[in-house]
Design an enzyme around this catalytic site. Structure first.
Site, PDB file in Angstrom:
ATOM      1  N   GLY A 163       0.860  -1.194   0.000  1.00 57.47           N
ATOM      2  CA  GLY A 163       0.000   0.000   0.000  1.00 57.47           C
ATOM      3  C   GLY A 163       0.891   1.237   0.000  1.00 57.47           C
ATOM      4  O   GLY A 163       2.048   1.192  -0.437  1.00 57.47           O
TER       5      GLY A 163
ATOM      6  N   HIS B  38       6.152   1.970  19.198  1.00 61.21           N
ATOM      7  CA  HIS B  38       5.094   2.408  18.261  1.00 61.21           C
ATOM      8  C   HIS B  38       5.272   3.889  17.885  1.00 61.21           C
ATOM      9  O   HIS B  38       4.434   4.729  18.215  1.00 61.21           O
ATOM     10  CB  HIS B  38       3.698   2.150  18.866  1.00 61.21           C
ATOM     11  CG  HIS B  38       2.610   2.112  17.817  1.00 61.21           C
ATOM     12  ND1 HIS B  38       1.492   1.308  17.930  1.00 61.21           N
ATOM     13  CD2 HIS B  38       2.460   2.774  16.638  1.00 61.21           C
ATOM     14  CE1 HIS B  38       0.711   1.486  16.874  1.00 61.21           C
ATOM     15  NE2 HIS B  38       1.279   2.369  16.080  1.00 61.21           N
TER      16      HIS B  38
ATOM     17  N   GLU C 232       0.109  -4.163  23.140  1.00 61.23           N
ATOM     18  CA  GLU C 232       0.789  -2.928  23.573  1.00 61.23           C
ATOM     19  C   GLU C 232       0.111  -2.334  24.800  1.00 61.23           C
ATOM     20  O   GLU C 232      -1.113  -2.413  24.904  1.00 61.23           O
ATOM     21  CB  GLU C 232       0.766  -1.915  22.412  1.00 61.23           C
ATOM     22  CG  GLU C 232       1.595  -2.394  21.244  1.00 61.23           C
ATOM     23  CD  GLU C 232       1.535  -1.455  20.036  1.00 61.23           C
ATOM     24  OE1 GLU C 232       1.021  -0.333  20.169  1.00 61.23           O
ATOM     25  OE2 GLU C 232       2.003  -1.860  18.969  1.00 61.23           O
TER      26      GLU C 232
ATOM     27  N   ILE D  13       2.374   2.879   2.436  1.00 55.30           N
ATOM     28  CA  ILE D  13       3.600   2.817   3.246  1.00 55.30           C
ATOM     29  C   ILE D  13       4.595   1.839   2.612  1.00 55.30           C
ATOM     30  O   ILE D  13       5.790   2.130   2.536  1.00 55.30           O
ATOM     31  CB  ILE D  13       3.267   2.449   4.711  1.00 55.30           C
ATOM     32  CG1 ILE D  13       2.391   3.549   5.341  1.00 55.30           C
ATOM     33  CG2 ILE D  13       4.548   2.254   5.528  1.00 55.30           C
ATOM     34  CD1 ILE D  13       1.772   3.189   6.685  1.00 55.30           C
TER      35      ILE D  13
ATOM     36  N   ARG E  23      -2.393  -8.064  -2.351  1.00 53.34           N
ATOM     37  CA  ARG E  23      -3.599  -8.715  -2.881  1.00 53.34           C
ATOM     38  C   ARG E  23      -3.596  -8.690  -4.406  1.00 53.34           C
ATOM     39  O   ARG E  23      -3.882  -9.665  -5.066  1.00 53.34           O
ATOM     40  CB  ARG E  23      -4.861  -8.013  -2.354  1.00 53.34           C
ATOM     41  CG  ARG E  23      -5.363  -8.605  -1.048  1.00 53.34           C
ATOM     42  CD  ARG E  23      -6.437  -7.757  -0.457  1.00 53.34           C
ATOM     43  NE  ARG E  23      -5.924  -6.413  -0.162  1.00 53.34           N
ATOM     44  CZ  ARG E  23      -6.531  -5.531   0.617  1.00 53.34           C
ATOM     45  NH1 ARG E  23      -7.678  -5.816   1.162  1.00 53.34           N
ATOM     46  NH2 ARG E  23      -6.003  -4.354   0.870  1.00 53.34           N
TER      47      ARG E  23
ATOM     48  N   THR F  52       6.281  -2.746  11.177  1.00 53.11           N
ATOM     49  CA  THR F  52       5.837  -1.411  11.604  1.00 53.11           C
ATOM     50  C   THR F  52       4.324  -1.293  11.475  1.00 53.11           C
ATOM     51  O   THR F  52       3.783  -0.193  11.560  1.00 53.11           O
ATOM     52  CB  THR F  52       6.488  -0.305  10.735  1.00 53.11           C
ATOM     53  OG1 THR F  52       6.257  -0.635   9.357  1.00 53.11           O
ATOM     54  CG2 THR F  52       7.964  -0.170  10.995  1.00 53.11           C
TER      55      THR F  52
ATOM     56  N   GLY G 192       5.973   5.005  14.600  1.00 54.86           N
ATOM     57  CA  GLY G 192       5.908   5.193  13.150  1.00 54.86           C
ATOM     58  C   GLY G 192       5.509   6.590  12.711  1.00 54.86           C
ATOM     59  O   GLY G 192       6.145   7.189  11.852  1.00 54.86           O
TER      60      GLY G 192
ATOM     61  N   ARG H 125       1.164  -3.869  12.544  1.00 56.38           N
ATOM     62  CA  ARG H 125       0.485  -4.231  13.788  1.00 56.38           C
ATOM     63  C   ARG H 125       1.115  -5.512  14.318  1.00 56.38           C
ATOM     64  O   ARG H 125       1.428  -6.430  13.530  1.00 56.38           O
ATOM     65  CB  ARG H 125      -1.015  -4.457  13.562  1.00 56.38           C
ATOM     66  CG  ARG H 125      -1.842  -3.200  13.388  1.00 56.38           C
ATOM     67  CD  ARG H 125      -1.896  -2.332  14.664  1.00 56.38           C
ATOM     68  NE  ARG H 125      -2.717  -1.142  14.486  1.00 56.38           N
ATOM     69  CZ  ARG H 125      -2.246   0.053  14.096  1.00 56.38           C
ATOM     70  NH1 ARG H 125      -0.958   0.204  13.861  1.00 56.38           N
ATOM     71  NH2 ARG H 125      -3.054   1.086  13.971  1.00 56.38           N
TER      72      ARG H 125
END
Ligand code: 8YV
Length: 315
Positions: free
Chosen positions: A156, A281, A263, A158, A178, A232, A283, A234
């Site tokens: 995607g 976390h 988390e 990122i 996908r 980075t 990012g 989940r």
């Protein structure tokens, strides 16, 4: 209409100022996330909830939010903290904050690649301990990026931004997605083959039931012993028990993680591993991006208030 908006976490000052200027906004001055009780109270008293990854918006909570709550404007691109199907069923719209955090999150993925492959955390920890005895030809030998293959799982926004950075460092990029992207020829339809061929594997896919433990023990066993896993996205995209086992047994070389399944808990076995680079976390953690994310949240609430189409509607 000036909607009642409850913002569940403290935000950068310009975001809070804009929320207060535009809406009947209630800001979080507690210096912590809402408890479940506070969240229940919030969803019964507002038209729009501006929430974050630390707020669990599940079906029982959404049932209590009817009939008042009309919009959940998530501060973040990932919406796995929200039960989207339950929101749809309850007639509550959900929006997120795409695009604005792409470059910063890709920077952190690239930083983790560099940290893990060049052992930067290890070196810095040693220096700070006062244990550096001076340069040696055989100290902290990492692995070069140039000439290696980066496998990106989830191409995607990122993933594509990471690919640009990686190519500038001499990595060959291949990806699993996908669908193949028209401008990205290095598509690998077989995830197993990508995993087996990658020197560095970066997970950039969205998390949901379909991608839970996408990288499991079987998958990790396909990785090269010199391979590095980067996550980075989940935490629960990766089976953490299997990852710890692979790092401990050295069947993979290293991991660079910004996210964890539960988390803020970080498994003590990961903390004990020099081969694990661990970030909290971070990012999207730049002032510019957090302000842009907040503005995107405000833009969605404003569209709702003015009866316009929601720019970033996901449910
Ligand atoms: C956010 C993120 O900081 O956008 C996301 O999905 O993981 C981070 O960039 C976090 O979600 C805040 O809610």
């Amino acid at each position: 209409m000036r909607p009642k908006v409850i913002v569940t976490r403290s935000m950068p000052a310009p975001v809070e100022a804009r929320m207060e200027a535009l809406f009947d906004a209630e800001l979080n001055r507690l210096g912590r996330a809402f408890t479940r009780e506070e969240l229940v109270d919030a969803v019964t008293r507002c038209d729009a909830l501006a929430c974050t990854v630390t707020d669990r918006i599940d079906a029982p909570l959404l049932a209590l939010a009817v009939p008042r709550l009309k919009l959940i404007a998530n501060f973040g691109v990932g919406t796995d903290n929200i039960d989207l199907a339950a929101a749809r069923a309850a007639g509550i719209a959900v929006t997120n904050t795409p695009d604005v955090l792409t470059e910063d999150t890709a920077d952190i993925a690239m930083a983790l690649i560099l940290m893990a492959s060049r052992r930067l955390g290890e070196g810095e920890r040693m220096l700070r301990r006062g244990a550096w005895a001076g340069w040696r030809p055989d100290d902290f030998l990492g692995s070069s990026l140039a000439g290696k293959t980066l496998g990106i799982v989830g191409m995607g926004r990122i993933g594509q931004a990471l690919a640009r950075r990686a190519r500038a460092s001499g990595l060959t990029v291949r990806y699993h997605n996908r669908n193949p992207l028209p401008d990205e020829p290095a598509f690998e339809p077989d995830l197993d083959r990508l995993v087996a061929e990658a020197d560095i594997l970066s997970i950039n896919a969205p998390y949901g039931p379909a991608t839970h433990h996408l990288i499991d023990a079987r998958c990790l066993a396909l990785m090269k012993p010199i391979a590095i896993l980067i996550n980075t996205a989940r935490g629960a995209l990766v089976d953490q028990e299997a990852l710890i086992a692979a790092l401990e047994a050295r069947t993979i070389a290293a991991a660079g993680l910004d996210v964890y399944p539960n988390e803020p808990h970080v498994d003590s076995r990961l903390i004990a591993l020099e081969t694990a680079v661990l970030l909290p976390h971070m990012g999207s953690a730049t002032l510019e991006t957090r302000v842009a994310m907040g503005n995107r949240v405000a833009d969605n609430i404003l569209a709702f208030a003015e009866g316009r189409e929601l720019p970033d509607r996901v449910a």
